[in-house]
Design a protein around this motif. Structure first.
Motif, mmCIF file in Angstrom:
data_model
loop_
_atom_site.group_PDB
_atom_site.id
_atom_site.type_symbol
_atom_site.label_atom_id
_atom_site.label_comp_id
_atom_site.label_asym_id
_atom_site.label_seq_id
_atom_site.Cartn_x
_atom_site.Cartn_y
_atom_site.Cartn_z
ATOM 1 N N GLY A 1 26.026 12.180 23.975
ATOM 2 C CA GLY A 1 27.396 11.712 24.185
ATOM 3 C C GLY A 1 27.858 11.949 25.603
ATOM 4 O O GLY A 1 29.008 12.308 25.851
ATOM 5 N N ALA A 2 26.959 11.732 26.558
ATOM 6 C CA ALA A 2 27.219 12.106 27.949
ATOM 7 C C ALA A 2 28.246 11.232 28.647
ATOM 8 O O ALA A 2 28.634 11.530 29.776
ATOM 9 C CB ALA A 2 25.910 12.084 28.743
ATOM 10 N N ALA A 3 28.701 10.167 28.003
ATOM 11 C CA ALA A 3 29.733 9.326 28.612
ATOM 12 C C ALA A 3 31.099 9.543 27.972
ATOM 13 O O ALA A 3 32.065 8.896 28.346
ATOM 14 C CB ALA A 3 29.355 7.849 28.496
ATOM 15 N N GLY A 4 31.183 10.470 27.028
ATOM 16 C CA GLY A 4 32.420 10.674 26.295
ATOM 17 C C GLY A 4 33.400 11.598 26.990
ATOM 18 O O GLY A 4 33.185 12.044 28.122
ATOM 19 N N ALA B 1 16.021 3.478 23.106
ATOM 20 C CA ALA B 1 14.943 4.372 23.531
ATOM 21 C C ALA B 1 15.400 5.809 23.312
ATOM 22 O O ALA B 1 15.896 6.457 24.227
ATOM 23 C CB ALA B 1 14.596 4.127 25.001
ATOM 24 N N PRO B 2 15.273 6.331 22.087
ATOM 25 C CA PRO B 2 15.761 7.674 21.786
ATOM 26 C C PRO B 2 14.927 8.749 22.478
ATOM 27 O O PRO B 2 13.784 8.503 22.879
ATOM 28 C CB PRO B 2 15.621 7.761 20.263
ATOM 29 C CG PRO B 2 14.517 6.804 19.932
ATOM 30 C CD PRO B 2 14.652 5.685 20.918
ATOM 31 N N ASP C 1 26.568 2.546 29.204
ATOM 32 C CA ASP C 1 27.033 3.705 29.971
ATOM 33 C C ASP C 1 25.918 4.362 30.778
ATOM 34 O O ASP C 1 26.159 5.356 31.468
ATOM 35 C CB ASP C 1 27.628 4.758 29.025
ATOM 36 C CG ASP C 1 28.877 4.267 28.327
ATOM 37 O OD1 ASP C 1 29.685 3.592 28.988
ATOM 38 O OD2 ASP C 1 29.042 4.560 27.129
ATOM 39 N N ALA C 2 24.710 3.836 30.685
ATOM 40 C CA ALA C 2 23.556 4.511 31.280
ATOM 41 C C ALA C 2 23.712 4.728 32.781
ATOM 42 O O ALA C 2 23.470 5.829 33.294
ATOM 43 C CB ALA C 2 22.280 3.720 30.985
ATOM 44 N N GLU C 3 24.126 3.708 33.515
ATOM 45 C CA GLU C 3 24.236 3.849 34.964
ATOM 46 C C GLU C 3 25.329 4.838 35.349
ATOM 47 O O GLU C 3 25.170 5.630 36.284
ATOM 48 C CB GLU C 3 24.494 2.485 35.611
ATOM 49 C CG GLU C 3 23.276 1.585 35.653
ATOM 50 C CD GLU C 3 22.086 2.251 36.334
ATOM 51 O OE1 GLU C 3 22.272 2.831 37.424
ATOM 52 O OE2 GLU C 3 20.978 2.207 35.772
ATOM 53 N N ALA C 4 26.442 4.805 34.631
ATOM 54 C CA ALA C 4 27.527 5.742 34.923
ATOM 55 C C ALA C 4 27.082 7.178 34.695
ATOM 56 O O ALA C 4 27.415 8.079 35.471
ATOM 57 C CB ALA C 4 28.741 5.419 34.059
ATOM 58 N N VAL C 5 26.304 7.409 33.651
ATOM 59 C CA VAL C 5 25.827 8.760 33.352
ATOM 60 C C VAL C 5 24.818 9.215 34.401
ATOM 61 O O VAL C 5 24.813 10.377 34.812
ATOM 62 C CB VAL C 5 25.228 8.806 31.933
ATOM 63 C CG1 VAL C 5 24.546 10.143 31.675
ATOM 64 C CG2 VAL C 5 26.325 8.578 30.891
ATOM 65 N N ARG C 6 23.978 8.315 34.862
ATOM 66 C CA ARG C 6 23.061 8.680 35.953
ATOM 67 C C ARG C 6 23.852 9.093 37.192
ATOM 68 O O ARG C 6 23.472 10.009 37.916
ATOM 69 C CB ARG C 6 22.135 7.509 36.286
ATOM 70 C CG ARG C 6 21.074 7.236 35.243
ATOM 71 C CD ARG C 6 20.041 6.223 35.739
ATOM 72 N NE ARG C 6 19.091 5.888 34.685
ATOM 73 C CZ ARG C 6 19.207 4.852 33.873
ATOM 74 N NH1 ARG C 6 20.237 4.018 34.017
ATOM 75 N NH2 ARG C 6 18.313 4.624 32.934
ATOM 76 N N GLY C 7 24.970 8.416 37.420
ATOM 77 C CA GLY C 7 25.801 8.752 38.566
ATOM 78 C C GLY C 7 26.423 10.131 38.473
ATOM 79 O O GLY C 7 26.799 10.721 39.491
ATOM 80 N N PRO D 1 19.641 17.857 33.630
ATOM 81 C CA PRO D 1 19.938 17.461 32.255
ATOM 82 C C PRO D 1 19.575 16.018 31.954
ATOM 83 O O PRO D 1 19.899 15.105 32.717
ATOM 84 C CB PRO D 1 21.454 17.669 32.165
ATOM 85 C CG PRO D 1 21.937 17.471 33.566
ATOM 86 C CD PRO D 1 20.856 18.040 34.441
ATOM 87 N N ALA D 2 18.887 15.837 30.847
ATOM 88 C CA ALA D 2 18.704 14.489 30.317
ATOM 89 C C ALA D 2 19.944 14.158 29.501
ATOM 90 O O ALA D 2 20.693 15.049 29.087
ATOM 91 C CB ALA D 2 17.454 14.426 29.451
ATOM 92 N N ALA D 3 20.188 12.885 29.276
ATOM 93 C CA ALA D 3 21.413 12.480 28.596
ATOM 94 C C ALA D 3 21.118 11.394 27.578
ATOM 95 O O ALA D 3 20.199 10.587 27.746
ATOM 96 C CB ALA D 3 22.444 11.984 29.607
ATOM 97 N N LEU D 4 21.921 11.398 26.523
ATOM 98 C CA LEU D 4 21.871 10.351 25.512
ATOM 99 C C LEU D 4 23.217 9.647 25.522
ATOM 100 O O LEU D 4 24.261 10.282 25.372
ATOM 101 C CB LEU D 4 21.597 10.952 24.133
ATOM 102 C CG LEU D 4 21.542 9.982 22.944
ATOM 103 C CD1 LEU D 4 20.425 8.968 23.134
ATOM 104 C CD2 LEU D 4 21.346 10.750 21.638
#
Length: 231
Positions: free
Chosen positions: A81-84, A126-127, A109-115, A101-104
């Protein structure tokens, strides 16, 4: 250290705090509330106060959750829940602690979480691999993420309704935030510097309180819902 707050605060002093009743999971919405001044820290400069009010519960939950895997934890961490509203505060502090940290998160939201500082982001398509992490912090209410924890690892759920089922030798717990003004000052200063930006989904008036509660329950909220009293 906490920013010094005068013993007799004046009306123009901007502060934020987490009241113990909120940390205990109880409380009501009110236009005014009594507060022990020792709980208050200086609000981030340049941030609207109604936005700054959303910082204490989310940021304190994140900072304290990162302590749950154990003192000096330096293992492999997965944030679910890394974008919550809370998960968005977990990734950067983890990176600042020297973790990677890896994130789910959801695909969008993937690019924002990488940022935010997550070098590896998993989505529903891809779990994360089973048993690959020393610890998982679940901020999205997905108890099945316990499967990503290695034998003997730790799974920390931040949602009381999503308790991981005990399995293997994984140490699973549900954690709730506690008041800690000294710890709160650190994320307040980070927000002041713009890292990270406050995550506000909606600002609603008091009369829309039922809607404010319904929005996060529906899922997919990317920030805190703020209630403001009438002018």
């Amino acid at each position: 250290m906490c920013a010094p707050i005068p013993r007799n605060p004046q009306p123009d002093h901007r502060v934020v705090a987490l009241r113990p009743s909120l940390a205990d999971g109880a409380g009501v919405s009110a236009e005014y509330a009594a507060l022990d001044e020792r709980l208050a820290v200086r609000a981030p400069a340049g941030v609207p106060l109604e936005h700054a009010a959303a910082l204490p519960p989310a940021a304190l939950t994140a900072e304290q959750a990162l302590d749950r895997p154990g003192p000096g934890f330096a293992g492999r961490l997965l944030v679910c829940g890394a974008a919550g509203a809370v998960g968005g505060y977990l990734v950067r502090p983890a990176a600042l602690r020297g973790l990677h940290p890896a994130a789910l998160a959801r695909p969008g939201d993937a690019e924002a979480v990488r940022g935010l500082g997550a070098p590896e982001v998993f989505t529903g398509a891809a779990p994360p691999p089973a048993g690959a992490y020393d610890a998982v912090i679940d901020a999205a209410g997905r108890p099945r993420t316990v499967q990503a924890v290695r034998d003997g690892g730790r799974c920390v759920s931040l949602t009381p309704f999503a308790v991981p089922d005990p399995e293997r030798s994984v140490d699973a717990e549900v954690y709730g935030v506690r008041t800690d003004p000294a710890m709160l000052d650190t994320p307040a200063r980070r927000v002041e510097d713009g890292h990270p930006a406050l995550r506000i989904a909606r600002v609603l008036p008091f009369e829309e309180a039922p809607r404010a509660h319904a929005l996060p329950e529906a899922g997919g909220t990317r920030g805190k819902i703020v209630l403001t009293p009438g002018s």
